[in-house]
Design an enzyme around this catalytic site. Structure first.
Site, PDB file in Angstrom:
ATOM      1  NE  ARG A  35      -0.559   5.370   3.216  1.00 63.21           N
ATOM      2  CZ  ARG A  35       0.728   5.697   3.248  1.00 63.21           C
ATOM      3  NH1 ARG A  35       1.287   6.111   4.394  1.00 63.21           N
ATOM      4  NH2 ARG A  35       1.464   5.616   2.152  1.00 63.21           N
TER       5      ARG A  35
ATOM      6  CE1 TYR B 185      -8.328   0.949  -3.862  1.00 67.68           C
ATOM      7  CE2 TYR B 185      -7.578   0.832  -1.607  1.00 67.68           C
ATOM      8  CZ  TYR B 185      -8.601   0.775  -2.529  1.00 67.68           C
ATOM      9  OH  TYR B 185      -9.872   0.537  -2.115  1.00 67.68           O
ATOM     10  CD  GLU B 186      -5.299   5.669  -1.251  1.00 69.16           C
ATOM     11  OE1 GLU B 186      -4.401   6.516  -1.162  1.00 69.16           O
ATOM     12  OE2 GLU B 186      -6.217   5.775  -2.066  1.00 69.16           O
ATOM     13  N   GLY B 187      -0.494   3.183  -0.826  1.00 66.10           N
ATOM     14  CA  GLY B 187       0.746   2.669  -0.255  1.00 66.10           C
ATOM     15  C   GLY B 187       0.592   1.196   0.013  1.00 66.10           C
TER      16      GLY B 187
END
Length: 599
Positions: free
Chosen positions: A299, A440-442
Site C-alpha cells: 500500500r 487495488y491493494e484495498g
C-alpha cells in the site's frame, strides 16, 4: 511521450533538508552516508530514464499475450530491462545485508521505487509485488522456507505475487474458497481453487514465481479466522535450491485492461490436476494477519507509484506547454502567438500538478522515514510511537496519493488539449495507467475506513493528535516568517479543521444511534481532509527551508523560488479545497440514510 527525468533535485531536497537524513543516523546504517545515498539515487535515475522509460509507450501499445500453453509473453524489451534491474542489485535495496540485500533505509528504497514507476509503471509492478512477498516471508515464514525461497526473491531472479481475491469474493476476503488439503506426510498442502487479478502472475522474466496464496484447510471455520497463507512456487524447489517439476498452477487467462497493458494481470488456476503443492506460512488461521504485512508494504508503494506517474505527467505537461504555441497572452497582444505556458489558466494547471506532486512526495518519504524509525531506532518507545504514525499515514499515502495522481494525470491530458485525448502524445496512457491505483491493494474507500475507523478508534486519535501538534508548530513558525504569514494562517486553519473533524468522527463512532454507519459516511471526506492538511504541512516546512535559503542567498536560488511558489499554491490555493471536507462531515448522514435500492 516525452523523455522521463527522475526528480533528483526535489528528492534530494526532501531527504537532506526536510528529513535531515535522519534515517542514516539509525542503527544499521552507519556505513550509509549522504554521498553513498546520492550515488545510489543517481544510478537509479539512469536506469529509470535510459532503460525503463523508453519502453513505456511501446509496452502500452504491444501489451501482453497469453499463449495456448498458458505461458505469457510480455512486451519486447521488458525482460532485458528487468534483468538490468536485477543485475544492478536493485531488488534487495531495502533488505538487510544479513538477508543478502543492500541494507539501505526505506527512504532510499522508496525514492528509487518512485523513479521506476514514473519511468514504467507496468514494469515496476513486478518488483513491487516481490518486495511485499519478501516482507511477508521474512516476518512469518519458517527458517526452512526462508532459507529455500528468500535468497532468490531478494536477488530478483525469482519474483513474488499476492493471491487474495476470487470471483465471488471481491474485497470481502472472508468469502475465499480456495482449499488447502494437508498431505499425508504433513510437509505440504495441495491447493485447489482460482485467484483473479494476479499482477505478474505468469511471465518468463524470472526463473520462478513464488505465489503467496490465501486458502482454507478442510476443517477451517468460516470467515476470516479460517483463512491461512501458503507459499506456492511455479516450479518446485529441491532441497539444494535447484528447480524441479512445474507445479500444478496455470494461467487460465489474462485481463484486457484500461491501462498498464505491459503488466500481465492473470487469473490463476490452482490444482486442476493433483493439486498445487504449497507450504504453510506462519500459523493456521492467521493468513490475513500475515498477508497484511505484505499488504502494508504494498500500500505504501502503491501510493509512491501514483506519485511516480504524477511526476511523469507533470514533466510531460510542462514540456508540451512550453512548445505549443496558441493564442496571445494578455501581456503580448498583437505579437506572435504565445506558448500556452504563458496563459495563466494553463499555468494554474501546471502549478497545481507540480505543487501537489511535490507535496505527495514529501509526505510519502516522511512516512518512509517513520518506517525506518519504527524498525531500527534503539529506543523501544520511540519505535512504538513511529509505528503508530506509520499506521495512520499508510492509508493516507495510498489513497490520497493515488486519487491525486489520477487527477494530476487528467490535468496533464487537459494541458495537451485535443492532443491529450489521442494516444500519440502518451498523456492519455498516464491517466489510464494511474486509474488502477485507487482500486487495488484495498480500494481507497477501504483505506478511508481503515483510517477513520480502526486507526482512530484504536488509540482514540492519539497518533494523529501528535501529528496535529507538530503541524500547529509549523504553522506558528510560518506565521513568524515575514514572507510566509499568510501561508501560516492557511495551515493553522487546516489544522483546526482536521482536529475538529477528528473529534466529530470519533464521537460519531461512539454514538449507538450512528456508530459504524456514520464512520463509513465520514471516512472518505475525512481521509481527503487529512491528506490535504498533511501535504500542506510538508509544503509549509518546505517553504520555511526555501525562504531561509533565499534570504541567505545560498544554493540553487531558482529552485528555492520555485519551491516557495509551489508551497504557496499548496497552502493557499489547494488546501482550501480540501478544507471543504469539514463542511461535508458536519452535514451529517441524513441524505445517505434515506437512499436505498428502491429510491
Amino acid at each position: 511521450m516525452t523523455p522521463y527525468h527522475a526528480p533528483l533535485r526535489d528528492t534530494r531536497f526532501v531527504l537532506e533538508t526536510l528529513l535531515g537524513h535522519a534515517s542514516l543516523d539509525l542503527p544499521g546504517f552507519e556505513d550509509t552516508g549522504p554521498d553513498l545515498l546520492d550515488a545510489v539515487l543517481e544510478e537509479a535515475a539512469r536506469l529509470a530514464g535510459e532503460v525503463w522509460a523508453p519502453l513505456n509507450l511501446a509496452g502500452d501499445r504491444q501489451g501482453c499475450r497469453r499463449q495456448p500453453d498458458g505461458s505469457v509473453v510480455v512486451p519486447d524489451g521488458f525482460i532485458d530491462a528487468y534483468q538490468a534491474y536485477v543485475e544492478g542489485g536493485w531488488n534487495g535495496i531495502g533488505v538487510s545485508e544479513a538477508q543478502g540485500g543492500q541494507g539501505l533505509p526505506e527512504v532510499a528504497a522508496s525514492a528509487v521505487q518512485e523513479m521506476l514507476h514514473g519511468a514504467n509503471m507496468a514494469l515496476g509492478l513486478c518488483p513491487m509485488l516481490t518486495a511485499g512477498a519478501i516482507e511477508a516471508l521474512a516476518h512469518h515464514g519458517s527458517d526452512a522456507l526462508k532459507a529455500r525461497f528468500l535468497p532468490k526473491l531478494i536477488e530478483g531472479s525469482w519474483t513474488g505475487t499476492m493471491n487474495l481475491t476470487e470471483p465471488q469474493a471481491g474485497s470481502d476476503l472472508s468469502q475465499v474458497r480456495t482449499r488447502a488439503i494437508p498431505a499425508d506426510d504433513g510437509d505440504h498442502y495441495r491447493l485447489h481453487g482460482q485467484k483473479i487479478y494476479i499482477t505478474w502472475g505468469e511471465h518468463e522474466a524470472a526463473d520462478n514465481i513464488i505465489h503467496l496464496v490465501l486458502a482454507r484447510t478442510p476443517d477451517a471455520p468460516e470467515g476470516n479466522k479460517g483463512i491461512s497463507l501458503f507459499l506456492v512456487p511455479k516450479f518446485l524447489v529441491e532441497e539444494d535450491g535447484t528447480l524441479g517439476a512445474r507445479n500444478d498452477v496455470t494461467c487460465a487467462s489474462i485481463e484486457h485492461k484500461l491501462g498498464i497493458h505491459g503488466s500481465p494481470t492473470c487469473t490463476l488456476a490452482f490444482g486442476e490436476g493433483e493439486g498445487a503443492i504449497g507450504y504453510l506460512v506462519g500459523e493456521l488461521g492467521r493468513g490475513l494477519n500475515h498477508m497484511f504485512t505484505m499488504m502494508n508494504e504494498a500500500r505504501h508503494k502503491v501510493g509512491i507509484q501514483g506519485i511516480g506517474v504524477a511526476e511523469r505527467a507533470t514533466q510531460q505537461a510542462f514540456a508540451y506547454a512550453a512548445e505549443r504555441r496558441q493564442g496571445r497572452a494578455p501581456r503580448s497582444r498583437g505579437g506572435e502567438a504565445a506558448a500556452i505556458i504563458d496563459h495563466f489558466d494553463v499555468r494554474r494547471m501546471l502549478l497545481s500538478m507540480r505543487a501537489r506532486t511535490e507535496a505527495l512526495r514529501a509526505l510519502a518519504l516522511y512516512c518512509a522515514s517513520q518506517m525506518d524509525r519504527a524498525r531500527h531506532h534503539a529506543d523501544a518507545e520511540i519505535r512504538e510511537l513511529a509505528q503508530a504514525r506509520v499506521d495512520v499515514l499508510i492509508p493516507v499515502v495510498k489513497a490520497f496519493s493515488t486519487d491525486q495522481a489520477v487527477d494530476i494525470a487528467s490535468l496533464g491530458v487537459q494541458v495537451h488539449g485535443g492532443m491529450g485525448y489521442v494516444e500519440e502524445t502518451g498523456a492519455a496512457q498516464l491517466w489510464r495507467d494511474a486509474r488502477i491505483a485507487p482500486i487495488y491493494e484495498g480500494t481507497n474507500g477501504i483505506q478511508a475506513l481503515d483510517l477513520a475507523g480502526r486507526k482512530l478508534s484504536r488509540d482514540n486519535g492519539a497518533a494523529l493528535t501528535s501529528l496535529l501538534d507538530e503541524m500547529e508548530a509549523t504553522a506558528g513558525r510560518l506565521a513568524d516568517a515575514p514572507a510566509l504569514t499568510d501561508q501560516g494562517a492557511a495551515l493553522a486553519a487546516g489544522v483546526d479543521d482536521l482536529r475538529a473533524s477528528m473529534a466529530l468522527v470519533l464521537d460519531a463512532g461512539r454514538d449507538p444511534a450512528q456508530g459504524a454507519d456514520a464512520v463509513q459516511a465520514y471516512a472518505t471526506p475525512f481521509l481527503s481532509l487529512a491528506g490535504h492538511v498533511l501535504c500542506a504541512w510538508q509544503m509549509g516546512q518546505a517553504a520555511l527551508a526555501a525562504d531561509a535559503a533565499l534570504i541567505a542567498g545560498s544554493g540553487d536560488q531558482a529552485f528555492y523560488r520555485a519551491k516557495v511558489a509551489s508551497a504557496d499554491f499548496a497552502l493557499r490555493h489547494w488546501l482550501p479545497v480540501g478544507r471543504a471536507n469539514r463542511a461535508v462531515i458536519e452535514a451529517g448522514i441524513d441524505s445517505l440514510s434515506v437512499v436505498g435500492p428502491d429510491d
